[in-house]
Motif scaffolding. Sequence first.
Motif, short mmCIF file in Angstrom:
data_model
loop_
_atom_site.label_atom_id
_atom_site.label_comp_id
_atom_site.label_asym_id
_atom_site.label_seq_id
_atom_site.Cartn_x
_atom_site.Cartn_y
_atom_site.Cartn_z
N MET A 125 0.85 -1.19 0.00
CA MET A 125 0.00 0.00 0.00
C MET A 125 0.88 1.25 0.00
O MET A 125 1.79 1.39 0.83
N TYR A 126 0.63 2.12 -0.96
CA TYR A 126 1.34 3.40 -1.04
C TYR A 126 0.38 4.52 -0.66
O TYR A 126 -0.84 4.39 -0.78
N ASP A 127 0.96 5.64 -0.27
CA ASP A 127 0.14 6.84 -0.07
C ASP A 127 -0.29 7.42 -1.41
O ASP A 127 -1.44 7.83 -1.58
N VAL A 128 0.65 7.43 -2.35
CA VAL A 128 0.40 8.01 -3.68
C VAL A 128 1.04 7.13 -4.73
O VAL A 128 2.19 6.73 -4.59
N ILE A 129 0.28 6.84 -5.79
CA ILE A 129 0.85 6.23 -6.98
C ILE A 129 0.69 7.22 -8.12
O ILE A 129 -0.38 7.80 -8.30
N ILE A 130 1.76 7.42 -8.88
CA ILE A 130 1.72 8.27 -10.08
C ILE A 130 1.93 7.37 -11.28
O ILE A 130 2.87 6.56 -11.31
N ILE A 131 1.05 7.49 -12.25
CA ILE A 131 1.18 6.74 -13.50
C ILE A 131 1.72 7.68 -14.57
O ILE A 131 1.07 8.64 -14.95
N GLY A 132 2.93 7.42 -15.03
CA GLY A 132 3.55 8.25 -16.07
C GLY A 132 4.74 9.01 -15.53
O GLY A 132 4.59 9.86 -14.64
N ALA A 133 5.94 8.71 -16.04
CA ALA A 133 7.16 9.35 -15.56
C ALA A 133 7.70 10.35 -16.56
O ALA A 133 8.89 10.41 -16.84
N GLY A 134 6.78 11.14 -17.12
CA GLY A 134 7.19 12.29 -17.91
C GLY A 134 7.39 13.49 -16.99
O GLY A 134 7.53 13.33 -15.77
N ALA A 135 7.38 14.68 -17.55
CA ALA A 135 7.69 15.88 -16.78
C ALA A 135 6.72 16.07 -15.61
O ALA A 135 7.14 16.28 -14.47
N SER A 136 5.41 16.03 -15.88
CA SER A 136 4.45 16.29 -14.81
C SER A 136 4.46 15.16 -13.78
O SER A 136 4.33 15.42 -12.57
#
Length: 405
Positions: free
Chosen positions: A1-12
Motif C-alpha cells: 500500500m502506497y500513499d500516492v501512486i503516479i502513473i507516467g514518468a514524464g515531466a508532470s
Amino acid sequence: MYDVIIIGAGASGLMAAAVAASKGARVALLEHKDDIGKKILATGNGRCNFTNTDMSVNKFHGSKALIKNGLSQFNYADTIRFFKELGIPAYDNAGYIYPNSRQAASVVAAFRMELMRFHVDVKTGINITDIKPADDRTGYCIQTDNGSFKSKRLIIACGLTASPKLGSDGSLFRQIEALGHHIQKPLPALCGFSCDGLNFKKITGVRCDATVASVIDGQMTEQNTGELQLADYGISGIPVFQISSLMSRALNKGQRVEVIIDFLPAFSDDELNGYIRDRSITTTDNRSLNEMLNGLLNNKLLLELIHKSGVSPDKKGRLLTDDDCKSLTRSIKHTAVSVKKPRGAEFAQVCAGGIYTKEIDVRTLESKIHPGLYFCGELLDVDGICGGYNLQWAWTSGYIAGEMQ
C-alpha cells in the motif's frame, strides 16, 4: 500500500512524485517505457527550455480556468527556484530559460536523484491493465502485467498521444474512461500541416524567414514570424507551430483554414513593389525575370512564386509592367495556402484536447467523480506555444497534484 501512486514518468509525473515524496508520502511511480523522462530529453533540441519569463495565460490554449488557477499557484519563478534547489541553475536566453548545462539530461538526472533521496519506488516497463477504486472507497487498485498495486491517492500523468514512441500513446484512455471520465479527441499541435496552393514538391527543403497568419472561416486569428520550413507535404517550422493549436481545433470542427504567407516580412508591400520596379528600370540587358530578382529569395522558392504570380519567368525584366510588379509583390507577400490536415501525432510535440475540465476541480486538479484521483500534464485540456510553456504547465500541474495531501 502506497500513499500516492503516479502513473507516467514524464515531466508532470516526475514533478508530482518529487513533491509528494518530499512531503512525506510513500510514493510509487509507474512508467510503461524502459526509463523515466524520455520526452524531457527530447525538448529544446536536447537542451530543455524548461520555462519562460514571459509567462501569461495568452501563451496557452484550452481551459483558461485551469491555466489561470495553475499559474497563480506555481509560476515560472517557482520553477526556476525549484530547479535551483535541485542543483539546476538557470540560464536565461532573452527570457527562454534553460539549465545552465544546456542539457536536458541534467534535468532528468536531477529528478532521478531526487526520487532516490525520498525513496520513491520507481517501476519501469509496467503496463497498466486495470484501474479501480478500492472496494472500501479508501483508495485505488492498479492492476498491471507485473502485479497489482494499491494507493490512497492516484495521480494520472500519462499524456495524450504526441510522440508516442517516447511514451504518450493513449494506451491508458480506456481505463480512464472506465472510471467515468471523458477525453476530448487529442489533436496534434506544435506540428506541421499538409497544404495545397503551392507546388510543395518543388520547394521542399527550403527554409526562410516568413510571417504566417492563420485564417479560419475568413477571419484572421493568429500570426507569427520566424523560420518557415517548406516540405513536400506543406508547411512546418516554429512560426507554424505557434499558430497550430487553433488550426487543428478548427479543422477538427470542419472549418475552412488557410495560411497567408509573407515570404519577405522585412519589406513592406510598397518597398518590395518599388524594389522590383527599380530593378526593372535599371536592367538594360536581356535578363529574365528570375535572373533579375536573383538573390531576393531562395531560387527554387522565387521561381515558384513567380509562377504563382501569373507573370512568365521568361519575361525580360526590363519589360515588366506596373501590374506585373504588383502581381509579383502580392505573390511574395500574400500567398494563401489551403490547410488540409495536421501531421500525425507521431510528428507533434504536444496534443490539444484532454479530459473535460468540467469533470475536474480546477484549483486542485482532483476528479469530481472520484475523490483522491488527480490528473496533471498534457492529459488536461491545456497546451502552450513553443518556448518552455508546455514544460511549465507540466511543472505547474505536477506540483499542484503532488502537494495535495
